[in-house]
Scaffold this active site. Structure first.
Site, mmCIF file in Angstrom:
data_model
loop_
_atom_site.group_PDB
_atom_site.id
_atom_site.type_symbol
_atom_site.label_atom_id
_atom_site.label_comp_id
_atom_site.label_asym_id
_atom_site.label_seq_id
_atom_site.Cartn_x
_atom_site.Cartn_y
_atom_site.Cartn_z
ATOM 1 N N HIS A 270 13.458 45.267 79.179
ATOM 2 C CA HIS A 270 14.401 46.250 78.620
ATOM 3 C C HIS A 270 13.772 47.650 78.694
ATOM 4 O O HIS A 270 12.587 47.809 78.395
ATOM 5 C CB HIS A 270 14.703 45.915 77.158
ATOM 6 C CG HIS A 270 15.533 46.956 76.469
ATOM 7 N ND1 HIS A 270 16.890 47.049 76.629
ATOM 8 C CD2 HIS A 270 15.169 47.970 75.624
ATOM 9 C CE1 HIS A 270 17.337 48.060 75.905
ATOM 10 N NE2 HIS A 270 16.323 48.641 75.281
ATOM 11 N N GLY B 297 19.955 35.156 129.652
ATOM 12 C CA GLY B 297 19.448 33.802 129.810
ATOM 13 C C GLY B 297 20.558 32.780 129.957
ATOM 14 O O GLY B 297 21.532 32.784 129.218
ATOM 15 N N ILE C 164 32.878 44.270 106.666
ATOM 16 C CA ILE C 164 32.767 45.370 107.621
ATOM 17 C C ILE C 164 33.804 46.445 107.339
ATOM 18 O O ILE C 164 33.488 47.642 107.288
ATOM 19 C CB ILE C 164 32.909 44.845 109.066
ATOM 20 C CG1 ILE C 164 31.744 43.917 109.418
ATOM 21 C CG2 ILE C 164 32.959 46.006 110.064
ATOM 22 C CD1 ILE C 164 31.894 43.204 110.754
ATOM 23 N N THR D 235 22.484 42.182 116.557
ATOM 24 C CA THR D 235 23.548 42.941 115.897
ATOM 25 C C THR D 235 23.079 43.516 114.572
ATOM 26 O O THR D 235 23.351 44.671 114.245
ATOM 27 C CB THR D 235 24.780 42.044 115.671
ATOM 28 O OG1 THR D 235 25.311 41.643 116.936
ATOM 29 C CG2 THR D 235 25.861 42.783 114.891
ATOM 30 N N GLY E 46 36.779 39.908 112.311
ATOM 31 C CA GLY E 46 35.833 38.801 112.420
ATOM 32 C C GLY E 46 34.994 38.890 113.684
ATOM 33 O O GLY E 46 35.135 39.823 114.482
ATOM 34 N N MET F 2 27.935 33.594 108.921
ATOM 35 C CA MET F 2 27.454 34.580 109.887
ATOM 36 C C MET F 2 26.708 35.703 109.173
ATOM 37 O O MET F 2 27.207 36.818 109.014
ATOM 38 C CB MET F 2 28.624 35.135 110.707
ATOM 39 C CG MET F 2 29.164 34.169 111.741
ATOM 40 S SD MET F 2 30.459 34.923 112.743
ATOM 41 C CE MET F 2 30.506 33.818 114.144
ATOM 42 N N LEU F 3 25.499 35.389 108.738
ATOM 43 C CA LEU F 3 24.676 36.330 107.988
ATOM 44 C C LEU F 3 23.266 36.315 108.553
ATOM 45 O O LEU F 3 22.738 35.256 108.907
ATOM 46 C CB LEU F 3 24.645 35.941 106.507
ATOM 47 C CG LEU F 3 25.996 35.942 105.781
ATOM 48 C CD1 LEU F 3 25.891 35.230 104.440
ATOM 49 C CD2 LEU F 3 26.499 37.368 105.605
ATOM 50 N N GLY G 151 37.533 42.815 104.983
ATOM 51 C CA GLY G 151 36.324 42.069 104.695
ATOM 52 C C GLY G 151 35.138 42.998 104.520
ATOM 53 O O GLY G 151 35.299 44.197 104.272
#
Length: 457
Positions: free
Chosen positions: A435, A111, A181, A37, A264, A310-311, A179
């Site tokens: 700086h 799978g 997204i 994703t 979500g 979920m990251l 959120g």
């Protein structure tokens, strides 16, 4: 040792490469493309789109810097999408090249885990083969949640997956969920001219962040003329020839050409063999120990399928930990120091505890803050909105921080390192910051924890 990784998202492909580097014979099972994703529908493509809208702002603001370009800005939406697709394709090829270079076998298909030593793969033509394994890592990621009340037709009621590949700029859009997204897509399409309304059940945008952090983004959204409706919800949705009509809990009604449902994501464990294997789970997520191992010896799980943030970067770290344990090494994930990033304008980034969490747990804390407008670099580049906030415990240890403003997601790394290593505000604040830079805002906020900020008004 034969290690089989089911899923080639950011957790899966990192785990596979790490395992190969450690001498394992690695097979990756993926039914789509490497990157998951994050690469194909999330992190990377959204940043590509947002980079385009950022250029629009730069052109509009150019005159303030003495650069006259003209007011006739034309957006080639197809070129924006083509550029996004090219970036994704190049990065996918990069992962495929790494797989080939590390002699990692890639089997395309779905799978299903038969046991701790076998995975059944079914390709798109229903051909099957069984892959032997000594260790198995589940890294199948997640899918968007679409509650049954939404008539999800992938045309007028869509998720972030479809929003990534629209062929035309919609005239209007309702976004369900404020959120990460929802905020990123909302601002991107607004800058292209779409009328945006965001509906969020919580009392502010980005519900998992502190109110003062969310308010800074809300001010920017108000300036962009994005309509935000908080403490409200969608109760009914109807699709018609003209678009979408939504009824709200407040009794209000909204109409738009499109609706994005971004409430979500759920772990993707479909037909994986979870029940047959007896893999322990809670609320739809697999239960693992500190080594990422499930209750079945030899089967690990990482990323969105377990109860962790979920990251993408969390999944990648978990993949490294799982592989280490599989080959007899030891490492761990420090969940107290997970960075959270939102790539809006201004950017929002945070790590560790929030003020709300500390208050709810009855933990005494101290705050230091500094606004970017007090920096010479911020004035020079015309990016004045935003601030840095640092939270420490009674021992001066940095337990949380947030940055709202220009390059916030990059600046957060220093504070993430501080939380990870349990450094104090005095220690990090004592470091000489260059700086003129935006990083000086971090130093000033750290000094402010002790009431010693030189430039704070």
């Amino acid at each position: 040792m034969k290690i089989v990784v089911v899923g080639a998202g950011p957790g899966g492909y990192v785990a596979a490469i790490k395992a190969a580097l450690l001498g394992a014979e690695v097979t990756v099972i993926e039914k789509y493309k490497p990157g998951g994703t994050c690469l194909n529908w999330g992190c990377i493509p959204t940043k590509s789109l947002l980079a385009a809208s950022e250029r629009i702002d730069m052109v509009k603001e150019a005159e303030d810097f003495g650069v006259e370009i003209g007011s006739d800005i034309k957006v080639d939406f197809n070129k924006i999408i083509d550029r996004k697709n090219k970036i994704v394709t190049n990065l996918v090829k990069g992962i495929e090249h790494l797989f080939a270079q590390k002699k990692i076998t890639v089997v395309k298909g779905h799978g299903k885990i038969l046991s701790s030593t076998e995975v059944l793969v079914t390709d798109e033509d229903n051909n099957t083969q069984t892959i032997p394994a000594d260790k198995i890592i589940i890294a199948t990621g997640s899918a968007p949640i679409v509650p049954p009340m939404f008539p999800y037709d992938k045309t007028k009621v869509i998720t972030s997956d479809e929003a990534m590949n629209l062929t035309e700029i919609p005239k209007s859009m309702i976004i369900v969920g404020g959120g990460v997204i929802g905020c990123e897509f909302g601002q991107f399409y607004r800058k292209l001219g779409t009328e945006i309304t965001i509906v969020e059940m919580a009392d502010h945008l980005l519900p998992f962040e502190d109110d003062d952090v969310a308010k800074q983004l809300a001010r920017s959204f108000k300036k962009d003329k994005i309509k935000v409706m908080t403490s409200d919800s969608i109760t009914k949705v109807e699709v018609n020839d003209n678009g979408v009509t939504a009824e709200l809990g407040s009794g209000k009604s909204l109409t738009a050409e499109l609706m994005i449902v971004s409430v979500g994501r759920r772990p993707y464990l479909d037909n994986l063999g979870v029940e047959e294997l007896g893999l322990a789970s809670e609320r739809g997520k697999l239960i693992v120990d500190e080594n990422m191992m499930t209750n079945v010896d030899g089967i690990y799980a990482i990323g969105d399928v377990i109860n962790s943030p979920m990251l993408a970067h969390v999944a990648s770290k978990e993949g490294l930990v799982a592989v280490d344990h599989a080959v007899g090494k030891k490492s761990s994930v420090n969940y107290d120091a997970v960075p959270r990033c939102v790539y809006t304008d201004p950017e929002v980034a945070a790590v560790g505890k929030t003020e709300r969490e500390l208050t709810e747990k009855g933990i005494a804390y101290h705050v230091g803050s500094f606004e970017f407008r007090g920096l010479g670099k911020a004035q020079a580049i015309g990016k004045l909105q935003g601030s840095v906030k640092v939270l420490t415990d009674d021992n001066d240890v940095i337990v949380g921080a947030s940055v709202v403003g220009p390059h916030a997601t990059d600046l957060l790394t220093e504070l993430t390192l501080a939380v990870h290593l349990k450094l104090t505000a005095a220690q990090v604040g004592d470091v000489i910051h260059p700086h003129p830079t935006l990083s000086e805002a971090l130093m000033e906020a750290l000094h402010d924890v002790h009431g010693q900020c030189v430039h704070k008004v």
